[in-house]
Design an enzyme around this catalytic site. Sequence first.
Site, PDB file in Angstrom:
ATOM      1  N   ASP A 144      37.699 -30.265 -32.670  1.00 26.92           N
ATOM      2  CA  ASP A 144      37.558 -31.384 -33.593  1.00 26.92           C
ATOM      3  C   ASP A 144      37.772 -30.963 -35.046  1.00 26.92           C
ATOM      4  OD1 ASP A 144      37.128 -33.038 -31.481  1.00 26.92           O
ATOM      5  OD2 ASP A 144      34.975 -33.263 -31.779  1.00 26.92           O
ATOM      6  N   ASP A 154      15.896 -35.356 -44.572  1.00 27.72           N
ATOM      7  CA  ASP A 154      16.561 -34.052 -44.679  1.00 27.72           C
ATOM      8  C   ASP A 154      18.001 -34.207 -45.153  1.00 27.72           C
ATOM      9  OD1 ASP A 154      14.296 -32.742 -43.898  1.00 27.72           O
ATOM     10  OD2 ASP A 154      15.057 -32.090 -41.948  1.00 27.72           O
TER      11      ASP A 154
END
Length: 289
Positions: free
Chosen positions: A67, A166
């Site tokens: 990918d 986060d």
Amino acid sequence: MHSAGLVLHPRRDSAAAVEAVLGWAGHRNIEILGIADEIVRLNCAAIGVTPEELGRRSDLVVSLGGDGTMLRAMRLADGQRAPVLGVNLGKLGFLAEVDVPDLPSALSAIDDHQFTVEPRLAVDAVLEGRRITAFNDIAVVRVPGNGSAVVAVHVGGQQFVSYSADAVVVATPTGSTAYSFSAGGPITSPSVEALLVTPAAPHSAYSRGIVLSVHDEVTLELLPTSGRLAVEVDGQVEGYVSPGDRLDLHARPSAARVVRLGMTTFYQRARRKLRLTDSAEIPQRDGEH
């Protein structure tokens, strides 16, 4: 077709796939281009060019890898005429269309115009005075040892929602099965034109993602209580932002195009490669495993 460009994975063995492409091209008098510092390690017969030349001169770009290689090939083809054919060399290869054994038949199908072209959305931003482009996602991510990502999302010039997390991920539909999916975002067909905003590990009162139109003006503003954040573009750190900084994001439909041969649908690939399973309470139908 006059020329095709090869984009190679930096480590995986691509010799068999390169040989298949060169054999196909040799019988059709098609010029094969490769990025000079990539093809030298294979002693490849392709013509060495710069990345910019490859994107500009190719009628077809062939990505040989996973990918990450596919995303890099799409960036090279960004704004150019060449569609990208993804060839998977091993692991997950979610974005790739064919595996190496199927490459000769895929190239023959392209010869016979038995394929479709699927447009892919990109998202752009300006960071430290330069444009950055993602085909998967742009994320502002907590730096270890620093504070959380405390980010206000502005849509159309108005603050819409704030996250403490986060990370905050802004993904294209292509990237919906990557970081955004891992953070709890929805799987989205690449034919949908939208931006997905997903918080990763949120610890704010509002913790759900949002889906925005490609026509919306989207800005990420780092609030005063935020830590210094890394800006990841398709998984690579491209710079940093600090409290008070703003990152303006712009969706760009049809920035690149990928080859589809009709072997599988997006939903079949998603179910198989993400190992999606039904509830244990639902009986399996015949033929399912």
